[in-house]
Design an enzyme around this catalytic site. Structure first.
Site, short mmCIF file in Angstrom:
data_model
loop_
_atom_site.label_atom_id
_atom_site.label_comp_id
_atom_site.label_asym_id
_atom_site.label_seq_id
_atom_site.Cartn_x
_atom_site.Cartn_y
_atom_site.Cartn_z
N GLU A 193 60.85 34.35 72.72
CA GLU A 193 59.94 35.77 73.05
C GLU A 193 59.88 35.59 75.14
OE1 GLU A 193 58.76 36.62 69.16
OE2 GLU A 193 59.05 38.34 69.71
N GLU A 225 55.82 29.86 65.54
CA GLU A 225 55.51 30.83 65.85
C GLU A 225 54.36 31.33 64.87
OE1 GLU A 225 59.56 31.17 63.12
OE2 GLU A 225 60.68 32.20 65.09
CA CA Z 1 59.06 32.08 60.94
#
Ligand code: CA
Length: 414
Positions: free
Chosen positions: A359, A197
């Protein structure tokens, strides 16, 4: 926009150097296994601030003799400003001190970088509009993509300070409970959907007891780092209801080694994006408190060539770190010096702007093609993931250094 501050350290004056005199990021370094020392990056060098305080060239009550920046942060804003202005005087072009200071410059290539501060607590947010929308679309469909609270509250969870590591630390692929989509029983094994992330971490430099305003929260933030919140998507999908992520995000969180101060980022302040729903007054932003920071992610397979898999910007965040910190204190939650707040994954509007492999590969359905021809849905063993960030002035850049980690194969679990 401010211009380059020229330094007598010639390499700091290059347009492509991430550490000009305008930056002066704070880190911790050692040479040849020696003690860990506080330093600042200038051009291709680390200036040894431990040595400067020992020699009484600067005086911050011994806080720079510690190898971590917590003690200095606790001194407060007047001292934060004083160190920055003293360093600018010592390092600027034409400074009388140049000859006597050269002995305190350590070539960056000889310096091993360490955690720049002791992380006292870690909270991670979920404040990127595009990320929340993309993930919500995958799990709940477009209509219900954003949870009903999302446009009102900076969503977060209390994470683990113990697993925050500095760039370069290898990351072991975790084991956990995994469950397929059907009714089959869960099984135990190495995560097959291990992910990054792309985030920015905000470091709280002043303590607070009880609720503080967004303006006060902004003043309490000392600086920022790149932050990679490693996430096991398969473990997360099975465990996250009803209390949120637990083991899926407890393996490790990697941060970049240099604290980029709020002072260095001041020329790059931008407002948060337009509100889709009005915020409650306590969350209103009194001034621009987000930053224009260009971000990218590279993936390098073992013995391979790097592919840039994502490019985005911190200004895409829906909530600033100041709004997150103010919200965090509404319950009366005390905040400490060294509290680290993860922004939440920073994705932009386009496919190439997505800040996670979840994603980028759309849940594993659309594999990415690497420049060398291979494909990826999630991270494979021995892949190295590298986050980079910079803010660009007229004729200089503020670099963040790298936030990198290599994934090692899962160890056997007893
Ligand atoms: Ca996070």
């Amino acid at each position: 926009m401010t211009r380059l501050l020229r330094s007598w350290v010639e390499s700091a004056n290059s347009k492509t150097c991430g550490f000009p005199l305008n930056n002066l990021p704070y880190g911790a370094f050692s040479v040849d296994g020696g003690p860990v020392r506080c330093g600042t990056a200038i051009g291709d060098f680390v200036l040894d601030l431990h040595a400067l305080e020992s020699a009484r060239i600067i005086n911050f009550g011994g806080t720079l003799l510690t190898g971590a920046w917590n003690g200095f942060m606790a001194l407060g804003r007047d001292d934060w400003n004083r160190l920055r202005s003293e360093l600018i005087s010592l390092l600027k072009e034409g400074a009388e001190a140049a000859d006597s200071l050269e002995q305190y410059l350590v070539p960056m290539k000889n310096a091993d970088l360490h955690m720049p501060f002791t992380v006292t607590e870690f909270t991670d947010f979920y404040a990127g509009r595009h990320h929340a929308f993309n993930v919500g679309t995958m799990f709940r469909g477009r209509e219900n993509a954003l949870p009903p609270n999302w446009l009102h509250i900076p969503i977060g969870y209390n994470g683990r300070a113990s697993s925050v590591v500095v760039s370069g630390t290898p990351i072991q692929r975790p084991h956990g409970q995994l469950k397929g989509p059907d009714d089959e029983a869960p099984r135990f094994g190495p995560s097959q959907r291990f992910d990054i992330e792309l985030e920015i971490g905000a470091i709280v430099g002043q303590p607070s007891e009880g609720p503080i305003s967004v303006a006060q929260a902004f003043e309490n933030i000392f600086g920022y780092v790149l932050l990679n919140d490693w996430s096991a998507r398969d473990i997360q999908a099975w465990e996250y209801q009803p209390l949120g992520p637990f083991q899926s995000k407890a393996t490790a969180t990697t941060i970049s080694p240099w604290i980029i101060t709020a002072a260095a980022l001041e020329p790059f302040r931008v407002p948060t994006p337009e509100r889709e729903k009005p915020l409650l007054p306590y969350l209103a932003e009194p001034a621009p408190m987000l930053y224009d920071i260009m971000l990218e992610v590279g993936l390098t397979p073992e013995d391979g060539q790097e592919t840039i898999i994502s490019q985005t910007n911190y200004r895409e965040m829906y909530y600033s770190a100041a709004q997150q910190l103010a919200h965090h204190t509404t319950s009366g939650c005390p905040m400490r010096v060294g509290d680290l707040l993860g922004s939440g994954t920073i994705s932009g509007p386009e496919k190439g702007n997505r800040g996670s492999l979840l994603e980028l590969s759309w849940g594993g359905k659309e594999p990415l093609t690497l420049d060398t021809g291979g494909t990826r849905c999630f991270i494979e063993d021995n892949d190295t993931l590298t986050l980079r960030g910079k803010a660009a002035g007229e004729d200089y850049i503020i670099g963040f250094g790298e936030c990198a980690g290599k994934i090692l194969s899962a160890k056997n679990v007893p």
